[in-house]
Design a protein around this motif. Structure first.
Motif, PDB file in Angstrom:
ATOM      1  N   GLY A 404      -2.825 -15.053 -54.426  1.00 24.66           N
ATOM      2  CA  GLY A 404      -2.863 -16.404 -53.886  1.00 24.66           C
ATOM      3  C   GLY A 404      -2.654 -16.523 -52.394  1.00 24.66           C
ATOM      4  N   GLN A 405      -2.461 -15.405 -51.708  1.00 18.65           N
ATOM      5  CA  GLN A 405      -2.266 -15.452 -50.250  1.00 18.65           C
ATOM      6  C   GLN A 405      -3.223 -14.461 -49.589  1.00 18.65           C
ATOM      7  OE1 GLN A 405      -0.378 -17.390 -48.451  1.00 18.65           O
ATOM      8  NE2 GLN A 405       0.951 -18.359 -49.971  1.00 18.65           N
ATOM      9  N   PRO A 406      -4.457 -14.846 -49.352  1.00 21.36           N
ATOM     10  CA  PRO A 406      -5.432 -13.936 -48.717  1.00 21.36           C
ATOM     11  C   PRO A 406      -4.922 -13.433 -47.371  1.00 21.36           C
ATOM     12  CG  PRO A 406      -6.499 -15.928 -49.532  1.00 21.36           C
ATOM     13  CD  PRO A 406      -5.026 -16.174 -49.627  1.00 21.36           C
ATOM     14  N   GLY A 407      -5.164 -12.175 -47.095  1.00 23.59           N
ATOM     15  CA  GLY A 407      -4.744 -11.599 -45.824  1.00 23.59           C
ATOM     16  C   GLY A 407      -3.273 -11.285 -45.738  1.00 23.59           C
ATOM     17  N   ARG A 408      -2.579 -11.206 -46.867  1.00 20.93           N
ATOM     18  CA  ARG A 408      -1.153 -10.897 -46.850  1.00 20.93           C
ATOM     19  C   ARG A 408      -0.937  -9.492 -46.258  1.00 20.93           C
ATOM     20  NH1 ARG A 408       3.287 -12.493 -50.122  1.00 20.93           N
ATOM     21  NH2 ARG A 408       1.931 -13.637 -51.560  1.00 20.93           N
ATOM     22  N   PRO A 409       0.047  -9.314 -45.377  1.00 18.43           N
ATOM     23  CA  PRO A 409       0.313  -7.986 -44.806  1.00 18.43           C
ATOM     24  C   PRO A 409       0.703  -6.971 -45.881  1.00 18.43           C
ATOM     25  CG  PRO A 409       1.389  -9.682 -43.520  1.00 18.43           C
ATOM     26  CD  PRO A 409       0.882 -10.350 -44.759  1.00 18.43           C
ATOM     27  N   TYR A 410       0.402  -5.714 -45.599  1.00 18.29           N
ATOM     28  CA  TYR A 410       0.778  -4.633 -46.505  1.00 18.29           C
ATOM     29  C   TYR A 410       1.303  -3.470 -45.668  1.00 18.29           C
ATOM     30  CZ  TYR A 410      -4.102  -3.436 -45.364  1.00 18.29           C
ATOM     31  OH  TYR A 410      -5.270  -3.181 -44.706  1.00 18.29           O
ATOM     32  N   GLY A 411       1.353  -2.267 -46.226  1.00 21.05           N
ATOM     33  CA  GLY A 411       2.049  -1.162 -45.592  1.00 21.05           C
ATOM     34  C   GLY A 411       1.522  -0.768 -44.223  1.00 21.05           C
ATOM     35  N   LEU A 412       2.437  -0.485 -43.297  1.00 17.78           N
ATOM     36  CA  LEU A 412       2.067  -0.098 -41.939  1.00 17.78           C
ATOM     37  C   LEU A 412       1.195   1.144 -41.932  1.00 17.78           C
ATOM     38  CD1 LEU A 412       2.416  -0.299 -38.830  1.00 17.78           C
ATOM     39  CD2 LEU A 412       4.521   1.026 -39.082  1.00 17.78           C
ATOM     40  N   PHE A 413       1.572   2.178 -42.701  1.00 17.88           N
ATOM     41  CA  PHE A 413       0.810   3.429 -42.724  1.00 17.88           C
ATOM     42  C   PHE A 413      -0.478   3.307 -43.531  1.00 17.88           C
ATOM     43  CE2 PHE A 413       4.855   6.199 -42.071  1.00 17.88           C
ATOM     44  CZ  PHE A 413       4.923   5.753 -40.762  1.00 17.88           C
ATOM     45  N   MET A 414      -0.660   2.195 -44.223  1.00 20.41           N
ATOM     46  CA  MET A 414      -1.875   1.965 -44.998  1.00 20.41           C
ATOM     47  C   MET A 414      -2.825   1.028 -44.260  1.00 20.41           C
ATOM     48  SD  MET A 414      -1.012   3.862 -47.515  1.00 20.41           S
ATOM     49  CE  MET A 414      -2.240   3.551 -48.767  1.00 20.41           C
ATOM     50  N   GLY A 415      -2.492   0.736 -42.995  1.00 21.22           N
ATOM     51  CA  GLY A 415      -3.361  -0.090 -42.172  1.00 21.22           C
ATOM     52  C   GLY A 415      -3.045  -1.559 -42.174  1.00 21.22           C
ATOM     53  N   GLY A 416      -1.880  -1.936 -42.696  1.00 18.47           N
ATOM     54  CA  GLY A 416      -1.560  -3.351 -42.852  1.00 18.47           C
ATOM     55  C   GLY A 416      -0.750  -3.960 -41.734  1.00 18.47           C
ATOM     56  N   GLY A 417      -0.498  -3.221 -40.667  1.00 19.48           N
ATOM     57  CA  GLY A 417       0.265  -3.771 -39.557  1.00 19.48           C
ATOM     58  C   GLY A 417       1.765  -3.705 -39.787  1.00 19.48           C
ATOM     59  N   ALA A 418       2.520  -4.268 -38.842  1.00 21.22           N
ATOM     60  CA  ALA A 418       3.984  -4.129 -38.845  1.00 21.22           C
ATOM     61  C   ALA A 418       4.718  -5.368 -39.340  1.00 21.22           C
ATOM     62  CB  ALA A 418       4.459  -3.790 -37.434  1.00 21.22           C
ATOM     63  N   ARG A 419       3.993  -6.388 -39.782  1.00 19.28           N
ATOM     64  CA  ARG A 419       4.678  -7.619 -40.176  1.00 19.28           C
ATOM     65  C   ARG A 419       5.533  -7.426 -41.428  1.00 19.28           C
ATOM     66  NH1 ARG A 419       0.367 -12.255 -40.574  1.00 19.28           N
ATOM     67  NH2 ARG A 419      -0.955 -10.521 -41.272  1.00 19.28           N
ATOM     68  N   LEU A 420       5.050  -6.653 -42.375  1.00 21.18           N
ATOM     69  CA  LEU A 420       5.847  -6.396 -43.580  1.00 21.18           C
ATOM     70  C   LEU A 420       7.098  -5.604 -43.227  1.00 21.18           C
ATOM     71  CD1 LEU A 420       6.152  -6.659 -46.627  1.00 21.18           C
ATOM     72  CD2 LEU A 420       4.767  -4.588 -46.895  1.00 21.18           C
ATOM     73  N   LEU A 421       6.962  -4.651 -42.324  1.00 27.00           N
ATOM     74  CA  LEU A 421       8.125  -3.876 -41.880  1.00 27.00           C
ATOM     75  C   LEU A 421       9.146  -4.784 -41.205  1.00 27.00           C
ATOM     76  CD1 LEU A 421       9.557  -1.171 -41.420  1.00 27.00           C
ATOM     77  CD2 LEU A 421       8.200  -0.906 -39.317  1.00 27.00           C
ATOM     78  N   ALA A 422       8.684  -5.720 -40.395  1.00 28.23           N
ATOM     79  CA  ALA A 422       9.604  -6.660 -39.739  1.00 28.23           C
ATOM     80  C   ALA A 422      10.353  -7.492 -40.772  1.00 28.23           C
ATOM     81  CB  ALA A 422       8.828  -7.560 -38.785  1.00 28.23           C
ATOM     82  N   ALA A 423       9.643  -7.955 -41.800  1.00 29.15           N
ATOM     83  CA  ALA A 423      10.285  -8.740 -42.854  1.00 29.15           C
ATOM     84  C   ALA A 423      11.344  -7.917 -43.574  1.00 29.15           C
ATOM     85  CB  ALA A 423       9.231  -9.239 -43.845  1.00 29.15           C
ATOM     86  N   HIS A 424      11.075  -6.642 -43.792  1.00 30.94           N
ATOM     87  CA  HIS A 424      12.012  -5.797 -44.529  1.00 30.94           C
ATOM     88  C   HIS A 424      13.236  -5.420 -43.685  1.00 30.94           C
ATOM     89  CE1 HIS A 424       9.396  -4.456 -48.145  1.00 30.94           C
ATOM     90  NE2 HIS A 424       9.188  -5.716 -47.812  1.00 30.94           N
ATOM     91  N   ILE A 425      13.052  -5.309 -42.404  1.00 30.87           N
ATOM     92  CA  ILE A 425      14.215  -5.089 -41.534  1.00 30.87           C
ATOM     93  C   ILE A 425      15.120  -6.317 -41.556  1.00 30.87           C
ATOM     94  CG2 ILE A 425      14.941  -4.787 -39.133  1.00 30.87           C
ATOM     95  CD1 ILE A 425      12.441  -3.027 -38.742  1.00 30.87           C
ATOM     96  N   VAL A 426      14.507  -7.495 -41.544  1.00 36.03           N
ATOM     97  CA  VAL A 426      15.285  -8.732 -41.673  1.00 36.03           C
ATOM     98  C   VAL A 426      16.039  -8.751 -42.997  1.00 36.03           C
ATOM     99  CG1 VAL A 426      15.113 -11.239 -41.929  1.00 36.03           C
ATOM    100  CG2 VAL A 426      13.817 -10.076 -40.135  1.00 36.03           C
ATOM    101  N   GLN A 427      15.400  -8.276 -44.072  1.00 38.36           N
ATOM    102  CA  GLN A 427      16.072  -8.234 -45.373  1.00 38.36           C
ATOM    103  C   GLN A 427      17.340  -7.385 -45.327  1.00 38.36           C
ATOM    104  OE1 GLN A 427      14.252  -5.930 -48.464  1.00 38.36           O
ATOM    105  NE2 GLN A 427      15.326  -6.999 -50.106  1.00 38.36           N
ATOM    106  N   ILE A 428      17.229  -6.191 -44.754  1.00 36.84           N
ATOM    107  CA  ILE A 428      18.395  -5.303 -44.670  1.00 36.84           C
ATOM    108  C   ILE A 428      19.525  -5.970 -43.899  1.00 36.84           C
ATOM    109  CG2 ILE A 428      19.237  -3.124 -43.719  1.00 36.84           C
ATOM    110  CD1 ILE A 428      16.480  -1.924 -44.292  1.00 36.84           C
ATOM    111  N   LEU A 429      19.189  -6.553 -42.753  1.00 32.52           N
ATOM    112  CA  LEU A 429      20.217  -7.198 -41.927  1.00 32.52           C
ATOM    113  C   LEU A 429      20.856  -8.382 -42.650  1.00 32.52           C
ATOM    114  CD1 LEU A 429      18.385  -7.148 -38.468  1.00 32.52           C
ATOM    115  CD2 LEU A 429      20.201  -5.619 -39.264  1.00 32.52           C
ATOM    116  N   ALA A 430      20.038  -9.174 -43.354  1.00 29.20           N
ATOM    117  CA  ALA A 430      20.565 -10.342 -44.057  1.00 29.20           C
ATOM    118  C   ALA A 430      21.502  -9.937 -45.186  1.00 29.20           C
ATOM    119  CB  ALA A 430      19.411 -11.183 -44.608  1.00 29.20           C
TER     120      ALA A 430
END
Length: 489
Positions: A404-430
């Motif tokens: 339901g969310q076209p263009g959703r970010p995916y893994g950095l090493f799979m070509g999906g950019g760094a947005r998912l990584l940024a979200a996950h770093i926020v998760q750890i900190l939170a």
């Protein structure tokens, strides 16, 4: 969960049945039968999905027995009854507090992004959103978090402190975290309809962060405030092994946890009767099977890596280390198990083994004492699992699991950019911030009230004798003599 019933219109059938006097009655009869059959299929879909969820809940609950056996084998014999009783009460106290408060705070929708607001005491249940099986499944997760923490503070914690922290953790602290990342209203949930964090939300499918990191950080603060067990470090600060009394129980607990993990990870799909492409052999049932495979491969790889890694480092084969390595692999793959390929799971397990070895070395250097390596295992490997998912999540799998969310970010090493990584770093900190403030404050208050750690005399004698009326393994003469020395009646 199940698909909507198919519709049938009698008016569409009239031209096909001719102009006979019975055409109207025949059309209505056919549509009535069609709708009845369609409803049966919908009912069957709900029944299949709820049965799958209940079976998964039973598997996750079986992990509580695994925790009990693992904990019992990892402590000294004189504390066996104590650690077993705490595992029983994690489930019992956690059940009541999660029923009263926890589920509502986690999944009480509609709500704001930070805390749930409905379903206290399972009011208005079942609903179109949730049935009783979903509550049972989430309760099994909540008590698993408490089980992680109990291992970190084993062999030196007052029994009343166990009751207080377990109830607080399952009734308040954990539910709020699960709301953030798993509820459709959560501020960092990937299931939000809009305003996704970094366009993706946090993909923590079965809880490398929500479950494992939460339990580990809670245990970290409890163990830090209590301090190490007597004799864990000598006067020069060197680590002294205080080995658990039963490798047999450790292995038994490990296999029970392995078995339960097939409810923990694949069960987190919640439903199984969902097709990705109508009429195809490939559907959610395939994704569930793939998730079971990635879970298995990560654990197996971590176990073998730990086996040979520890052999190189210390010169012998150690079954306890291998069991912990295996569980570390499972903890790491839990977050991304549904969105990565099997080959990536092998890499996940390999790295998690070295993360655990490194965390254990660091713990020794810092004179940190965790009898079950729970903080290192669930915290270190859980954090690695969060990062791993952000690096290796596959686009096709992400779109299947979170549609339901076209263009959703995916893994950095799979070509999906760094947005998912940024979200996950926020998760750890939170998670680290919230659990540190809440559980750190609780343990500090218990410490100041002298309700946290047992006395040195009790610790030396063992909690089974001083707090629970007798030893788990009865040696009558030895027990009677200890009672006389301690003045225990």
């Amino acid at each position: 969960m199940a698909s909507s019933p198919l519709s049938c219109s009698a008016s569409d059938l009239y031209p096909l049945l001719g102009d006979g006097a019975n055409a109207t009655a025949a059309a209505e009869f056919i549509c009535g039968r069609f709708e009845a059959i369609s409803n049966k299929f919908v009912d069957t879909g709900y029944a299949v999905d709820n049965t799958y969820l209940l079976f998964s809940a039973y598997l996750v609950f079986a992990m509580q027995l695994g925790f009990a056996m693992l904990c019992a084998g990892s402590v000294r014999a004189k504390n066996t009854m104590n650690i077993m009783l705490t595992n029983v009460l994690d489930a019992a106290a956690g059940g009541l507090f999660y029923y009263t408060f926890g589920f509502a705070l986690a999944f009480g929708s509609p709500s704001n992004g930070f805390i749930g607001q409905h379903f206290f005491g399972l009011s208005k249940f079942p609903s179109p959103s949730f049935d009783y099986g979903y509550f049972l499944y989430q309760w099994a997760f909540a008590i698993a978090v408490a089980g992680i923490t109990s291992g970190s503070i084993a062999e030196r914690t007052q029994f009343v402190a166990y009751l207080i922290y377990s109830s607080f953790l399952t009734g308040l602290v954990y539910p709020i975290v699960s709301h953030w990342f798993w509820s459709a209203d959560g501020w960092a949930s990937p299931a939000r309809a809009e305003n996704l964090l970094f366009g993706s939300g946090v993909i923590d499918f079965a809880g490398s962060g929500v479950v494992h990191l939460v339990g580990a950080i809670a245990g970290l603060w409890g163990s830090l405030i209590e301090g190490p067990r007597i004799g864990r470090f000598d006067h020069a600060g060197r680590a002294v092994a205080l080995r658990g009394h039963s490798g047999t129980l450790v292995v038994l607990g490990t296999f029970l946890l392995w078995f339960g993990w097939y409810g923990f990870n694949p069960g987190s799909f919640i439903n199984i009767m969902k097709s990705y492409e109508s009429g195809s052999y490939y559907g959610q049932w395939s994704a569930i099977g793939r998730t079971a495979v990635t879970t298995t491969l990560a654990g197996c790889t971590a176990a073998l890596t730990t086996l040979f890694g520890k052999r190189l480092l210390v010169g012998h084969w150690n079954v306890t280390d291998v069991c912990n390595g295996l569980l570390g692999g499972f903890a790491a793959i839990t977050g991304g198990c549904s969105v990565v390929d099997p080959w990536a799971a092998v890499l996940c397990g390999f790295v998690s083994a070295w993360v655990l070895i490194g965390c254990n070395k660091l713990a020794e250097k810092l004179r940190y004492d965790d009898p079950l390596e729970a903080t290192q295992l669930h915290g270190g490997c859980g954090a690695w699992g969060i990062i791993f998912t952000a690096l290796f999540a596959k686009e096709a799998y992400v779109n299947e699991v979170y549609p339901g969310q076209p263009g959703r970010p995916y893994g950095l090493f799979m070509g999906g950019g760094a947005r998912l990584l940024a979200a996950h770093i926020v998760q750890i900190l939170a998670i680290v911030a919230w659990v540190s403030v809440s559980m750190g404050t609780l343990f500090f208050i218990l410490h100041k009230l002298k309700l946290l750690r047992i006395s040195a005399e009790e610790e030396m004698a063992g909690m089974d004798l001083t707090s629970h009326g007798g030893l788990a393994y009865v040696y009558t003469d030895h027990e009677d003599e200890l009672k006389k020395q301690l003045g225990v009646v």
